[in-house]
Design a protein around this motif. Structure first.
Motif, PDB file in Angstrom:
ATOM      1  N   GLN A 112       0.944  -1.152   0.034  1.00 50.37           N
ATOM      2  CA  GLN A 112      -0.055  -0.014   0.128  1.00 50.37           C
ATOM      3  C   GLN A 112       0.948   1.357  -0.185  1.00 50.37           C
ATOM      4  O   GLN A 112       2.063   1.332   0.456  1.00 50.37           O
ATOM      5  N   VAL A 113       0.315   2.339  -0.373  1.00 52.30           N
ATOM      6  CA  VAL A 113       1.001   3.688  -0.651  1.00 52.30           C
ATOM      7  C   VAL A 113       0.463   4.694   0.448  1.00 52.30           C
ATOM      8  O   VAL A 113      -0.815   4.766   0.490  1.00 52.30           O
ATOM      9  N   GLN A 114       1.221   5.402   0.860  1.00 52.28           N
ATOM     10  CA  GLN A 114       0.852   6.537   1.741  1.00 52.28           C
ATOM     11  C   GLN A 114       1.479   7.925   1.157  1.00 52.28           C
ATOM     12  O   GLN A 114       2.483   7.868   1.070  1.00 52.28           O
ATOM     13  N   LEU A 115       0.650   8.936   1.321  1.00 51.30           N
ATOM     14  CA  LEU A 115       1.253  10.128   0.892  1.00 51.30           C
ATOM     15  C   LEU A 115       1.126  11.032   2.190  1.00 51.30           C
ATOM     16  O   LEU A 115       0.037  11.092   2.652  1.00 51.30           O
ATOM     17  N   VAL A 116       1.968  11.574   2.361  1.00 50.49           N
ATOM     18  CA  VAL A 116       2.199  12.691   3.388  1.00 50.49           C
ATOM     19  C   VAL A 116       2.610  13.983   2.949  1.00 50.49           C
ATOM     20  O   VAL A 116       3.604  14.406   2.222  1.00 50.49           O
ATOM     21  N   GLU A 117       1.958  14.995   3.327  1.00 47.67           N
ATOM     22  CA  GLU A 117       1.919  16.450   2.781  1.00 47.67           C
ATOM     23  C   GLU A 117       2.328  17.289   3.888  1.00 47.67           C
ATOM     24  O   GLU A 117       2.211  17.100   4.903  1.00 47.67           O
ATOM     25  N   SER A 118       3.164  18.330   3.662  1.00 44.99           N
ATOM     26  CA  SER A 118       3.499  19.326   4.354  1.00 44.99           C
ATOM     27  C   SER A 118       3.495  20.705   3.805  1.00 44.99           C
ATOM     28  O   SER A 118       3.729  20.696   2.549  1.00 44.99           O
ATOM     29  N   GLY A 119       3.633  21.889   4.634  1.00 49.44           N
ATOM     30  CA  GLY A 119       4.052  23.196   3.968  1.00 49.44           C
ATOM     31  C   GLY A 119       2.848  23.892   3.950  1.00 49.44           C
ATOM     32  O   GLY A 119       3.140  25.333   3.800  1.00 49.44           O
ATOM     33  N   GLY A 120       1.586  23.689   4.264  1.00 48.19           N
ATOM     34  CA  GLY A 120       0.628  24.430   4.320  1.00 48.19           C
ATOM     35  C   GLY A 120       0.733  25.705   5.565  1.00 48.19           C
ATOM     36  O   GLY A 120       1.418  25.359   6.576  1.00 48.19           O
ATOM     37  N   GLY A 121      -0.254  26.487   5.434  1.00 47.71           N
ATOM     38  CA  GLY A 121      -0.233  27.639   6.689  1.00 47.71           C
ATOM     39  C   GLY A 121      -0.926  28.925   6.319  1.00 47.71           C
ATOM     40  O   GLY A 121      -1.589  28.813   5.322  1.00 47.71           O
ATOM     41  N   LEU A 122      -0.653  29.829   7.217  1.00 46.94           N
ATOM     42  CA  LEU A 122      -1.311  31.026   6.900  1.00 46.94           C
ATOM     43  C   LEU A 122      -0.332  32.148   6.283  1.00 46.94           C
ATOM     44  O   LEU A 122       0.651  32.621   7.002  1.00 46.94           O
ATOM     45  N   VAL A 123      -0.667  32.757   5.111  1.00 44.41           N
ATOM     46  CA  VAL A 123       0.073  33.878   4.623  1.00 44.41           C
ATOM     47  C   VAL A 123      -0.722  35.236   4.051  1.00 44.41           C
ATOM     48  O   VAL A 123      -1.956  34.734   3.889  1.00 44.41           O
ATOM     49  N   GLN A 124      -0.133  36.126   4.200  1.00 45.30           N
ATOM     50  CA  GLN A 124      -0.790  37.296   3.570  1.00 45.30           C
ATOM     51  C   GLN A 124      -0.978  37.532   2.105  1.00 45.30           C
ATOM     52  O   GLN A 124       0.008  36.540   1.480  1.00 45.30           O
ATOM     53  N   ALA A 125      -1.779  37.984   1.497  1.00 45.00           N
ATOM     54  CA  ALA A 125      -2.015  37.905  -0.180  1.00 45.00           C
ATOM     55  C   ALA A 125      -0.472  38.414  -0.623  1.00 45.00           C
ATOM     56  O   ALA A 125      -0.053  39.512   0.029  1.00 45.00           O
ATOM     57  N   GLY A 126      -0.098  37.943  -1.766  1.00 43.49           N
ATOM     58  CA  GLY A 126       1.052  38.102  -2.362  1.00 43.49           C
ATOM     59  C   GLY A 126       2.435  37.514  -1.627  1.00 43.49           C
ATOM     60  O   GLY A 126       3.301  37.347  -2.290  1.00 43.49           O
ATOM     61  N   GLY A 127       1.920  36.691  -0.600  1.00 42.31           N
ATOM     62  CA  GLY A 127       3.223  35.717  -0.129  1.00 42.31           C
ATOM     63  C   GLY A 127       3.174  34.498  -0.865  1.00 42.31           C
ATOM     64  O   GLY A 127       2.438  34.087  -1.817  1.00 42.31           O
ATOM     65  N   SER A 128       4.146  33.728  -0.314  1.00 44.57           N
ATOM     66  CA  SER A 128       4.725  32.070  -1.037  1.00 44.57           C
ATOM     67  C   SER A 128       4.411  31.237   0.020  1.00 44.57           C
ATOM     68  O   SER A 128       4.644  31.498   1.119  1.00 44.57           O
ATOM     69  N   LEU A 129       4.252  29.948  -0.527  1.00 39.81           N
ATOM     70  CA  LEU A 129       4.312  28.636   0.346  1.00 39.81           C
ATOM     71  C   LEU A 129       4.822  27.874  -0.618  1.00 39.81           C
ATOM     72  O   LEU A 129       4.506  27.657  -1.822  1.00 39.81           O
ATOM     73  N   ARG A 130       5.526  26.687  -0.116  1.00 44.66           N
ATOM     74  CA  ARG A 130       5.825  25.434  -0.737  1.00 44.66           C
ATOM     75  C   ARG A 130       5.540  24.101  -0.192  1.00 44.66           C
ATOM     76  O   ARG A 130       5.769  23.923   0.994  1.00 44.66           O
ATOM     77  N   LEU A 131       4.537  23.549  -0.716  1.00 50.15           N
ATOM     78  CA  LEU A 131       3.853  22.344  -0.182  1.00 50.15           C
ATOM     79  C   LEU A 131       4.718  21.213  -1.034  1.00 50.15           C
ATOM     80  O   LEU A 131       5.328  21.197  -2.019  1.00 50.15           O
ATOM     81  N   SER A 132       4.916  20.150  -0.066  1.00 48.60           N
ATOM     82  CA  SER A 132       5.560  18.849  -0.345  1.00 48.60           C
ATOM     83  C   SER A 132       4.870  17.770  -0.074  1.00 48.60           C
ATOM     84  O   SER A 132       3.996  17.758   1.016  1.00 48.60           O
ATOM     85  N   CYS A 133       4.790  16.688  -0.933  1.00 51.82           N
ATOM     86  CA  CYS A 133       4.209  15.455  -0.831  1.00 51.82           C
ATOM     87  C   CYS A 133       4.956  14.236  -0.992  1.00 51.82           C
ATOM     88  O   CYS A 133       5.694  14.152  -2.020  1.00 51.82           O
ATOM     89  N   THR A 134       5.343  13.440  -0.046  1.00 54.34           N
ATOM     90  CA  THR A 134       6.167  12.378  -0.107  1.00 54.34           C
ATOM     91  C   THR A 134       5.514  10.940   0.088  1.00 54.34           C
ATOM     92  O   THR A 134       4.623  10.786   1.077  1.00 54.34           O
ATOM     93  N   ALA A 135       5.630  10.246  -0.816  1.00 60.30           N
ATOM     94  CA  ALA A 135       5.036   8.843  -0.818  1.00 60.30           C
ATOM     95  C   ALA A 135       5.995   7.811  -0.102  1.00 60.30           C
ATOM     96  O   ALA A 135       7.176   7.725  -0.473  1.00 60.30           O
ATOM     97  N   SER A 136       5.333   7.047   0.467  1.00 64.82           N
ATOM     98  CA  SER A 136       6.194   5.931   1.101  1.00 64.82           C
ATOM     99  C   SER A 136       5.210   4.216   1.016  1.00 64.82           C
ATOM    100  O   SER A 136       4.151   4.525   0.515  1.00 64.82           O
ATOM    101  N   GLY A 137       5.876   3.578   1.301  1.00 65.88           N
ATOM    102  CA  GLY A 137       5.238   2.258   1.083  1.00 65.88           C
ATOM    103  C   GLY A 137       5.422   1.750  -0.253  1.00 65.88           C
ATOM    104  O   GLY A 137       6.621   1.835  -0.658  1.00 65.88           O
ATOM    105  N   ARG A 138       4.490   0.854  -0.896  1.00 68.16           N
ATOM    106  CA  ARG A 138       4.935   0.082  -2.006  1.00 68.16           C
ATOM    107  C   ARG A 138       4.313   1.180  -3.193  1.00 68.16           C
ATOM    108  O   ARG A 138       3.439   1.235  -3.969  1.00 68.16           O
ATOM    109  N   THR A 139       5.566   2.246  -3.373  1.00 65.05           N
ATOM    110  CA  THR A 139       5.085   3.360  -4.481  1.00 65.05           C
ATOM    111  C   THR A 139       5.515   2.726  -5.801  1.00 65.05           C
ATOM    112  O   THR A 139       5.048   3.461  -6.784  1.00 65.05           O
TER     113      THR A 139
END
Length: 124
Positions: A1-28
């Motif tokens: 089985q495959v699991q996906l784990v996300e990170s990087g979300g949050g609160l920002v003001q308009a015009g700001g930036s965020l970088r989301l990441s998602c890593t797969a593990s298990g039987r990828t």
């Protein structure tokens, strides 16, 4: 089985930036299509960006073109979403999705594996 784990979300003001990441593990296996979807309160899940394993296919929803960039590192089984010039209308829960068979798709119905979601809130 495959699991996906996300990170990087949050609160920002308009015009700001965020970088989301998602890593797969298990039987990828050799994960093919990967993508990002988002869902705002009261709305359906929306395609944001997608990428094939070899980067032959790249796609974005019109509202994020020029602002968001999807990329992947197959050695790390990770997909990223760089989000710049964020707007309040980008506020949503962002989900990472992947599939080991489908090469590329804009449809959430084609993805077998999903992350738990990460909240992105853009204030004005």
């Amino acid at each position: 089985q495959v699991q996906l784990v996300e990170s990087g979300g949050g609160l920002v003001q308009a015009g700001g930036s965020l970088r989301l990441s998602c890593t797969a593990s298990g039987r990828t296996f050799s994960m093919n299509a990967m993508g990002w979807f988002r869902q705002a309160p009261g709305k359906e899940r929306e395609f944001v960006a997608g990428i094939s394993r070899g980067n032959s296919y790249l796609a974005y929803t019109d509202s994020v073109k020029g602002r968001f960039t999807i990329s992947r590192d197959n050695a790390k089984n990770t997909v990223y979403l760089q989000m710049n010039s964020l707007k309040p209308e980008d506020t949503a829960v962002y989900y990472c999705a992947g599939d080991s068979v489908v090469v590329f798709s804009r449809s959430p119905l084609r993805y077998a594996y999903w992350g738990q979601g990460t909240q992105v809130t853009v204030s004005s």
